[in-house]
Enzyme design. Structure first.
Site, PDB file in Angstrom:
ATOM      1  N   SER A 114      -6.378  11.838   8.801  1.00 11.52           N
ATOM      2  CA  SER A 114      -5.273  12.576   8.193  1.00 11.52           C
ATOM      3  C   SER A 114      -5.009  13.860   8.988  1.00 11.52           C
ATOM      4  O   SER A 114      -4.737  13.788  10.181  1.00 11.52           O
ATOM      5  CB  SER A 114      -5.576  12.857   6.718  1.00 11.52           C
ATOM      6  OG  SER A 114      -4.424  13.277   6.045  1.00 11.52           O
ATOM      7  N   ASP A 173       0.147   3.222   3.644  1.00  9.81           N
ATOM      8  CA  ASP A 173      -0.132   4.660   3.590  1.00  9.81           C
ATOM      9  C   ASP A 173       1.156   5.424   3.330  1.00  9.81           C
ATOM     10  O   ASP A 173       2.045   5.485   4.181  1.00  9.81           O
ATOM     11  CB  ASP A 173      -0.761   5.106   4.915  1.00  9.81           C
ATOM     12  CG  ASP A 173      -1.339   6.510   4.851  1.00  9.81           C
ATOM     13  OD1 ASP A 173      -0.888   7.307   4.004  1.00  9.81           O
ATOM     14  OD2 ASP A 173      -2.235   6.813   5.662  1.00  9.81           O
ATOM     15  N   HIS A 184      -3.943   5.510   2.230  1.00  8.72           N
ATOM     16  CA  HIS A 184      -4.445   6.711   2.909  1.00  8.72           C
ATOM     17  C   HIS A 184      -5.961   6.783   2.748  1.00  8.72           C
ATOM     18  O   HIS A 184      -6.507   7.728   2.186  1.00  8.72           O
ATOM     19  CB  HIS A 184      -3.763   7.958   2.337  1.00  8.72           C
ATOM     20  CG  HIS A 184      -3.875   9.150   3.235  1.00  8.72           C
ATOM     21  ND1 HIS A 184      -3.366   9.176   4.508  1.00  8.72           N
ATOM     22  CD2 HIS A 184      -4.445  10.367   3.052  1.00  8.72           C
ATOM     23  CE1 HIS A 184      -3.614  10.345   5.064  1.00  8.72           C
ATOM     24  NE2 HIS A 184      -4.272  11.079   4.202  1.00  8.72           N
TER      25      HIS A 184
END
Length: 434
Positions: free
Chosen positions: A301, A384, A413
């Site tokens: 991320s 995601d 995610h």
């Protein structure tokens, strides 16, 4: 004394009852009703102008629900849907043609149903020529010069490292230290946990930047157990030992840190953050246990973004493993397609001024991906909604260096343990760790 014993007995009954209720109400690991969406291509990838057919199965106790009605919508990923409707599934199973596209990208189907007053949802993203996706963000002509100047100025700031051994956080095989480093400005610091194998040998060093948000870091010893000297950091100057009141005040102050000074490329919040990565590598390569040849970076991320940034900004980096990098192709929403976290130019934030768009060109991960020259391991999922696959593949497709990618289309995610293990083994092999 009798009254005290009475209160104590009541307290024990309360604790026992609470434990019993908690045990009786353990959250279910699965949903009572499941909506299974199955693409008619097992890898969820399609050619341009090829139609995607999605099979829908609504199951209760693992069996199809008869005469169930679903609501659906589909269209380009994370944009307004092209079509909405309802569909009755006589035997709990059906299919929807979600169309196609003549440009590389993703299409998204969202489905929900109401059964006995409960709403159940699911969604699926499928790709059309995903490895042909091109970024929308511009590369400034002075991009390289801007960052070389920033690094040169930052180098003048003494590291002023404070290293504190934390035996209570250490293990039988790994020593853990809390580290404070000065960076960017005199008197400005950031923190990290250093984990070193207890074997008095030389090791590759591993920088592990954090995901998004304002939170207290915790030590990660897993990388050290795999043969690396690892350094897990935060980006806001938040000591993990800060008291709760001060921490909450800081978190409130920095809740939208990604937008601070976005209209000024010289003062934008992420300038300090990106230079923190250089300083982290300064620190790691100064350690006497460093093997003097292997510097790796890995994260997911925001951490995945900072991984690619480190490779693009610091030539000491040898190998990277980046998962679903944020801050990638931020101008996507200005070009009628999705972008990743923090969605800065979406309708929600209204940041699309010329000054802010220009600043972001110097910080967009795509432009660091274009400058990356080291071998890299990458991974993402198609479902995601935080760091969209369109944005992450914009970055991946911009890398011209040696690269490989593991795509688990079903994941959102997050990542599977198997993929994590694969990335660590890849890094170990590259660094010669047996």
């Amino acid at each position: 004394m009798k009254l005290l014993l009475c209160y104590f007995s009541i307290f024990l009954v309360f604790l026992t009852a609470s434990a019993s209720v908690k045990a009786q109400n353990t959250p279910a690991p699965i949903k009572l009703v499941q909506i299974i969406l199955t693409a008619n291509h097992p890898d969820w990838n399609y050619k341009l102008n090829e139609e995607a057919i999605i099979k829908i199965s609504v199951l209760k106790y693992g069996s199809p629900v008869k005469n169930v009605e679903i609501e659906y919508q589909y269209g380009p990923e994370q944009l307004n849907p092209e079509k909405k409707g309802t569909l009755k599934l006589a035997n709990g199973i059906g299919e929807i043609n979600i169309g196609t596209t003549n440009t590389p990208g993703f299409r998204q189907l969202k489905v929900q149903t109401n059964i006995d007053g409960y709403i159940y949802k699911n969604e699926i993203n499928v790709g059309f020529a995903p490895f042909e996706i091109k970024p929308t963000v511009n590369l400034p002509k002075d991009f390289y010069a801007f960052w070389e100047k920033a690094k040169a100025e930052n180098k003048k700031i003494p590291m002023d490292a404070v290293i504190t051994h934390k035996p209570e956080l250490s293990t039988a095989t790994v020593d853990v230290y809390l580290v404070r480093l000065q960076n960017y400005k005199l008197g400005q610091y950031f923190y990290g946990y250093l984990s070193k194998p207890k074997d008095d040998k030389k090791h590759p060093v591993l920088f592990n930047p954090p995901g998004a948000g304002v939170k207290k870091i915790v030590p990660i010893t897993a990388y050290a157990e795999k043969g690396f000297i690892s350094f897990t950091t935060e980006i806001h100057g938040v000591s993990p030992e800060i008291n709760d009141t001060d921490f909450e005040n800081m978190r409130e102050k920095l809740k939208d840190y990604w937008a601070i000074d976005l209209d000024n490329k010289d003062n934008y919040y992420y300038k300090k953050v990106y230079l923190d990565g250089v300083r982290a590598i300064d620190f790691l390569t100064s350690l006497p246990e460093f093997d003097q040849k292997n510097v790796v970076v890995t994260g997911g991320s925001q951490g995945g973004a900072l991984t690619i940034v480190a490779a693009g900004i610091d030539k000491r980096v040898n190998y990277i493993a980046s998962f679903y990098p944020a801050l990638s192709d931020n101008t996507g929403y200005l070009n009628n397609r999705s972008a990743g976290w923090p969605f800065m130019f979406s309708d929600k934030h209204q940041n699309n001024t010329p000054e802010k768009i220009k600043t972001m060109e110097y910080y967009d991960v795509v432009n660091f991906a274009r400058k990356t020259t080291v071998p890299g391991f990458y991974s993402t999922g198609y479902n995601d909604n935080t760091c969209s696959p369109t944005s992450t593949l914009s970055a991946f497709n911009s890398v011209t260096a040696s690269k490989e990618i593991v795509i688990t289309p079903i994941s959102g995610h997050w990542r599977f343990g198997e993929t994590d293990d694969t990335s660590i083994k890849w890094l170990q092999e590259k660094c010669g760790i047996e």
